[in-house]
Design a protein around this motif. Structure first.
Motif, PDB file in Angstrom:
ATOM      1  N   GLU A   1      19.997  -7.906  11.366  1.00 46.31           N
ATOM      2  CA  GLU A   1      20.193  -9.370  11.341  1.00 46.31           C
ATOM      3  C   GLU A   1      19.758  -9.907   9.985  1.00 46.31           C
ATOM      4  O   GLU A   1      18.644  -9.596   9.525  1.00 46.31           O
ATOM      5  CB  GLU A   1      19.323 -10.016  12.415  1.00 46.31           C
TER       6      GLU A   1
ATOM      7  N   SER B   1      -1.383   2.946  -8.258  1.00 42.01           N
ATOM      8  CA  SER B   1      -0.351   2.173  -7.548  1.00 42.01           C
ATOM      9  C   SER B   1      -0.205   0.778  -8.184  1.00 42.01           C
ATOM     10  O   SER B   1      -0.265   0.660  -9.401  1.00 42.01           O
ATOM     11  CB  SER B   1      -0.610   2.157  -6.039  1.00 42.01           C
TER      12      SER B   1
ATOM     13  N   TYR C   1      12.769   2.949  -2.078  1.00 37.58           N
ATOM     14  CA  TYR C   1      12.437   3.600  -0.809  1.00 37.58           C
ATOM     15  C   TYR C   1      13.703   4.261  -0.288  1.00 37.58           C
ATOM     16  O   TYR C   1      14.803   4.019  -0.792  1.00 37.58           O
ATOM     17  CB  TYR C   1      11.921   2.572   0.201  1.00 37.58           C
TER      18      TYR C   1
ATOM     19  N   SER D   1      11.733  -0.120   4.674  1.00 39.07           N
ATOM     20  CA  SER D   1      11.150  -0.542   3.383  1.00 39.07           C
ATOM     21  C   SER D   1      12.214  -0.922   2.356  1.00 39.07           C
ATOM     22  O   SER D   1      11.909  -1.604   1.375  1.00 39.07           O
ATOM     23  CB  SER D   1      10.307   0.593   2.790  1.00 39.07           C
TER      24      SER D   1
ATOM     25  N   VAL E   1       5.769   5.435   3.302  1.00 39.25           N
ATOM     26  CA  VAL E   1       5.059   4.212   3.684  1.00 39.25           C
ATOM     27  C   VAL E   1       4.723   4.177   5.160  1.00 39.25           C
ATOM     28  O   VAL E   1       5.565   4.495   6.001  1.00 39.25           O
ATOM     29  CB  VAL E   1       5.937   2.959   3.415  1.00 39.25           C
TER      30      VAL E   1
ATOM     31  N   ILE F   1       0.325  -3.394   5.295  1.00 40.93           N
ATOM     32  CA  ILE F   1       0.091  -4.845   5.402  1.00 40.93           C
ATOM     33  C   ILE F   1      -1.365  -5.106   5.810  1.00 40.93           C
ATOM     34  O   ILE F   1      -2.060  -5.934   5.216  1.00 40.93           O
ATOM     35  CB  ILE F   1       1.072  -5.470   6.422  1.00 40.93           C
TER      36      ILE F   1
ATOM     37  N   HIS G   1      -0.604 -10.443  -5.509  1.00 39.68           N
ATOM     38  CA  HIS G   1       0.352  -9.342  -5.615  1.00 39.68           C
ATOM     39  C   HIS G   1       1.466  -9.643  -4.612  1.00 39.68           C
ATOM     40  O   HIS G   1       1.202  -9.949  -3.455  1.00 39.68           O
ATOM     41  CB  HIS G   1      -0.331  -8.006  -5.293  1.00 39.68           C
TER      42      HIS G   1
ATOM     43  N   MET H   1       4.560 -11.426   2.745  1.00 37.97           N
ATOM     44  CA  MET H   1       3.231 -10.827   2.556  1.00 37.97           C
ATOM     45  C   MET H   1       2.294 -11.839   1.900  1.00 37.97           C
ATOM     46  O   MET H   1       1.129 -11.962   2.274  1.00 37.97           O
ATOM     47  CB  MET H   1       3.359  -9.561   1.688  1.00 37.97           C
TER      48      MET H   1
ATOM     49  N   LYS I   1       1.148 -14.369   4.356  1.00 39.72           N
ATOM     50  CA  LYS I   1       0.077 -13.810   5.209  1.00 39.72           C
ATOM     51  C   LYS I   1      -1.239 -13.783   4.420  1.00 39.72           C
ATOM     52  O   LYS I   1      -2.310 -14.070   4.966  1.00 39.72           O
ATOM     53  CB  LYS I   1       0.418 -12.371   5.643  1.00 39.72           C
TER      54      LYS I   1
ATOM     55  N   TYR J   1       6.078  -3.709  -8.307  1.00 37.18           N
ATOM     56  CA  TYR J   1       4.830  -2.934  -8.258  1.00 37.18           C
ATOM     57  C   TYR J   1       3.787  -3.447  -9.262  1.00 37.18           C
ATOM     58  O   TYR J   1       3.266  -4.529  -9.084  1.00 37.18           O
ATOM     59  CB  TYR J   1       5.127  -1.455  -8.489  1.00 37.18           C
TER      60      TYR J   1
ATOM     61  N   PHE K   1      -3.521  -5.942  -5.600  1.00 34.87           N
ATOM     62  CA  PHE K   1      -3.692  -4.892  -4.579  1.00 34.87           C
ATOM     63  C   PHE K   1      -2.887  -3.663  -4.963  1.00 34.87           C
ATOM     64  O   PHE K   1      -1.737  -3.774  -5.406  1.00 34.87           O
ATOM     65  CB  PHE K   1      -3.217  -5.405  -3.210  1.00 34.87           C
TER      66      PHE K   1
ATOM     67  N   SER L   1      -1.952   0.128  -3.218  1.00 32.87           N
ATOM     68  CA  SER L   1      -2.096   0.956  -2.025  1.00 32.87           C
ATOM     69  C   SER L   1      -2.930   2.182  -2.311  1.00 32.87           C
ATOM     70  O   SER L   1      -3.055   2.628  -3.453  1.00 32.87           O
ATOM     71  CB  SER L   1      -0.711   1.379  -1.537  1.00 32.87           C
TER      72      SER L   1
HETATM   73  P1  HMG Z   1       9.829  -3.890   9.378  1.00 28.50           P
HETATM   74  O1  HMG Z   1       9.748  -2.705  10.256  1.00 28.50           O
HETATM   75  O2  HMG Z   1      11.163  -4.411   9.069  1.00 28.50           O
HETATM   76  O3  HMG Z   1       8.903  -5.054   9.931  1.00 28.50           O
HETATM   77  O4  HMG Z   1       9.115  -3.545   8.021  1.00 28.50           O
HETATM   78  P2  HMG Z   1       9.046  -6.085  11.133  1.00 28.50           P
HETATM   79  O5  HMG Z   1       9.908  -5.555  12.215  1.00 28.50           O
HETATM   80  O6  HMG Z   1       7.635  -6.428  11.444  1.00 28.50           O
HETATM   81  O7  HMG Z   1       9.813  -7.362  10.516  1.00 28.50           O
HETATM   82  C1  HMG Z   1       9.383  -8.013   9.379  1.00 28.50           C
HETATM   83  C2  HMG Z   1       9.277  -9.515   9.654  1.00 28.50           C
HETATM   84  O8  HMG Z   1      10.573 -10.013   9.966  1.00 28.50           O
HETATM   85  C3  HMG Z   1       8.390  -9.886  10.827  1.00 28.50           C
HETATM   86  O9  HMG Z   1       7.736 -11.096  10.476  1.00 28.50           O
HETATM   87  C4  HMG Z   1       9.389 -10.145  11.943  1.00 28.50           C
HETATM   88  O10 HMG Z   1       8.906 -11.039  12.957  1.00 28.50           O
HETATM   89  C5  HMG Z   1      10.505 -10.793  11.163  1.00 28.50           C
HETATM   90  P3  HMG Z   1       6.147 -11.263  10.737  1.00 28.50           P
HETATM   91  O11 HMG Z   1       5.937 -11.080  12.177  1.00 28.50           O
HETATM   92  O12 HMG Z   1       5.463 -10.200   9.937  1.00 28.50           O
HETATM   93  O13 HMG Z   1       5.852 -12.641  10.239  1.00 28.50           O
HETATM   94  N1  HMG Z   1      11.832 -10.767  11.790  1.00 28.50           N
HETATM   95  C6  HMG Z   1      12.712 -11.766  11.730  1.00 28.50           C
HETATM   96  N2  HMG Z   1      12.621 -13.003  11.186  1.00 28.50           N
HETATM   97  C7  HMG Z   1      13.713 -13.815  11.263  1.00 28.50           C
HETATM   98  N3  HMG Z   1      14.862 -13.445  11.884  1.00 28.50           N
HETATM   99  C8  HMG Z   1      14.994 -12.228  12.460  1.00 28.50           C
HETATM  100  C9  HMG Z   1      13.880 -11.323  12.401  1.00 28.50           C
HETATM  101  N4  HMG Z   1      13.662 -10.062  12.838  1.00 28.50           N
HETATM  102  C10 HMG Z   1      12.402  -9.729  12.456  1.00 28.50           C
HETATM  103  N5  HMG Z   1      16.139 -11.888  13.041  1.00 28.50           N
HETATM  104  C11 HMG Z   1       7.734  -3.807   6.092  1.00 28.50           C
HETATM  105  C12 HMG Z   1       8.587  -4.532   7.114  1.00 28.50           C
HETATM  106  C13 HMG Z   1       7.210  -4.829   5.105  1.00 28.50           C
HETATM  107  C14 HMG Z   1       6.578  -3.118   6.796  1.00 28.50           C
HETATM  108  C15 HMG Z   1       8.634  -2.763   5.368  1.00 28.50           C
HETATM  109  O14 HMG Z   1       9.655  -3.419   4.674  1.00 28.50           O
HETATM  110  C16 HMG Z   1       7.851  -1.886   4.400  1.00 28.50           C
HETATM  111  O15 HMG Z   1       7.290  -0.864   4.793  1.00 28.50           O
HETATM  112  N6  HMG Z   1       7.833  -2.235   3.071  1.00 28.50           N
HETATM  113  C17 HMG Z   1       7.108  -1.442   2.047  1.00 28.50           C
HETATM  114  C18 HMG Z   1       5.602  -1.571   2.170  1.00 28.50           C
HETATM  115  C19 HMG Z   1       5.084  -2.908   1.697  1.00 28.50           C
HETATM  116  O16 HMG Z   1       5.717  -3.608   0.949  1.00 28.50           O
HETATM  117  N7  HMG Z   1       3.847  -3.249   2.111  1.00 28.50           N
HETATM  118  C20 HMG Z   1       3.223  -4.475   1.684  1.00 28.50           C
HETATM  119  C21 HMG Z   1       1.712  -4.379   1.604  1.00 28.50           C
HETATM  120  S1  HMG Z   1       1.168  -2.963   0.663  1.00 28.50           S
HETATM  121  C22 HMG Z   1       1.491  -3.414  -0.991  1.00 28.50           C
HETATM  122  O17 HMG Z   1       1.782  -4.540  -1.287  1.00 28.50           O
HETATM  123  C23 HMG Z   1       1.421  -2.312  -2.000  1.00 28.50           C
HETATM  124  C24 HMG Z   1       2.761  -1.898  -2.568  1.00 28.50           C
HETATM  125  O18 HMG Z   1       3.212  -2.858  -3.500  1.00 28.50           O
HETATM  126  C25 HMG Z   1       2.683  -0.500  -3.199  1.00 28.50           C
HETATM  127  C26 HMG Z   1       1.612  -0.194  -4.223  1.00 28.50           C
HETATM  128  O19 HMG Z   1       0.509  -0.695  -4.237  1.00 28.50           O
HETATM  129  O20 HMG Z   1       1.911   0.696  -5.024  1.00 28.50           O
HETATM  130  C27 HMG Z   1       3.843  -1.813  -1.491  1.00 28.50           C
END
Ligand code: HMG
Length: 375
Positions: free
Chosen positions: A30, A113, A148, A154, A201, A207, A236, A242, A245, A279, A308, A310
């Protein structure tokens, strides 16, 4: 204590652009999940002859548009990345070949990271504050291409970009306080094995770790007597939701922030909304986004900054806006169809960039050769 901070920033975002609306349709997801759920519109995807050296070089070139900057004044060039090209040769050495970097400039790479850019920034600040810089300045470059597995949850949080930050005792843009709050833990939220081009991931854990890191870094910052008066808050930014949050979490610790997301943070998300997660460059792109939008209004105001990475490490610090960021016009983006994007990822299609610094070839021993369009 020497007053130090950011004198100027250069930016580069690869022009290739993937729309999340179209990606969602192609992946059978969606559209609202990507656009409203993650609060993103699209991400930058590099052309086949771009890499972290070319995007770093383009960011440095953008910084050097400020003609008061002289390369002979640069005594330290630090590059932060989590998209390394080589286990030995640094991106900075390739840059030394593309620019007239003085031979007595210290050049090295920093890895941790996404927080690596912040560690490099504080290394540069400490070098200036130690008085060992001989009157010279440092450049910190953060350059990354985040990818990814195709079709994974991701994938919509990919991105790319680079920033080049001039760090000096003349922080015309942002002076930075010396107090920082830090948090570090061993955590299996996110990693990228040497044999993989894409990161592994545990999404929800990443998160939760980000938010835990924010709480712990804030507590450490407060305990050390850090100033918690933040006119703006910049985080970040792996994706907009994110940051929402994170703002909510910080508001629980600092109730005066409650209900003021639009005023304090929203403008920092503009560049990231279409660049995606760059990143190491993501935090400074968010800062640049805020400064570009606020202009003169920001002068004299304080910015709380949260970095931040990871794995994980987190850092909270604070700066004061000393002046306006010069007008930076980002190059016009070129939208890729999902078919083109998929075929480029799988190596079946090579689409090339024709502007700025370009990867010319990689020889049979893995050595990279670069050129600049028009040369
Ligand atoms: P996901 O499985 O798609 O998550 O993965 P979800 O099912 O929880 O959905 C995401 C959001 O969409 C949720 O909102 C749902 O409710 C909403 P929330 O509840 O969180 O507010 N949703 C909808 N909203 C509107 N209409 C809809 C609908 N359906 C669902 N129809 C995830 C999401 C971010 C986990 C994934 O994309 C991922 O793994 N990304 C990579 C990791 C990442 O970015 N982590 C962030 C923190 S860690 C970080 O920042 C470090 C990093 O930069 C790396 C480093 O340091 O090197 C990543």
């Amino acid at each position: 204590m020497v007053r130090a901070g950011i004198e100027d920033i250069g930016i580069y975002i690869p022009r290739g652009y993937v729309s999340l609306e179209k990606l969602a349709q192609a992946r059978g997801v969606e559209v609202g999940k990507y656009t409203n759920g993650l609060c993103q519109e699209g991400f930058a995807f590099p052309f086949s002859n771009e890499d972290v050296v070319t995007i770093a070089a383009n960011a440095l070139e953008n910084l050097l548009l400020n003609d008061s900057i002289r390369l002979e004044d640069i005594g330290r060039l630090l590059v932060a990345t989590e998209t390394p090209l080589d286990c030995s040769k640094t991106i900075g050495n390739y840059l030394a070949g593309l620019f007239d970097i003085p031979t007595d400039c210290e050049v090295y790479e920093v890895k941790h990271s996404c927080i690596a850019g912040t560690f490099a920034l504080f290394d540069a600040l400490n070098w200036l504050r130690s008085g060992q810089n001989d009157g010279r300045k440092a450049v910190v470059i953060c350059t990354d291409i985040a990818q990814y597995e195709a079709g994974s949850a991701s994938e919509p949080t990919q991105g790319a970009g680079a920033v080049a930050i001039l760090v000096s005792e003349n922080p015309k843009l942002l002076s930075i306080d010396s107090v920082t709050g830090t948090a570090t833990k061993d955590c299996a939220d996110f990693w990228k094995p040497l044999w993989s081009d894409t990161a592994m991931v545990n999404g929800q854990l990443s998160i939760d770790s980000y938010l835990e890191g924010l709480r712990l870094a804030f507590e450490d910052y407060e305990q050390k007597g850090g100033n918690t008066q933040f006119d703006y808050c910049v985080f970040h930014n792996p994706f907009g939701k994110m940051v929402k949050k994170a703002y909510k979490t910080l508001s629980e610790l600092l109730p005066e922030l409650k209900g003021r997301f639009e005023e304090k943070t929203a403008q920092s998300l503009a560049i990231g909304r279409t660049a995606g997660n760059a990143y190491t460059a993501s935090l400074d792109l968010a800062l640049a986004s805020l400064l570009l939008h606020e202009g003169e209004r920001a002068r004299g105001k304080s910015v709380g900054m949260f970095s931040f990475g990871s794995g994980y490490s987190a850092k909270l610090f604070r700066g004061t806006v000393e002046g306006k960021l010069r007008d930076i016009t980002l190059p016009t983006r070129v939208e890729l169809s999902i078919e083109e994007y998929d075929n480029m990822r799988s190596g079946q299609l090579h689409l090339e960039e024709h502007e700025g610094f370009l990867l010319q070839r990689i020889d049979e021993r893995g050595y990279r050769y670069y050129t600049k369009a028009g040369n």
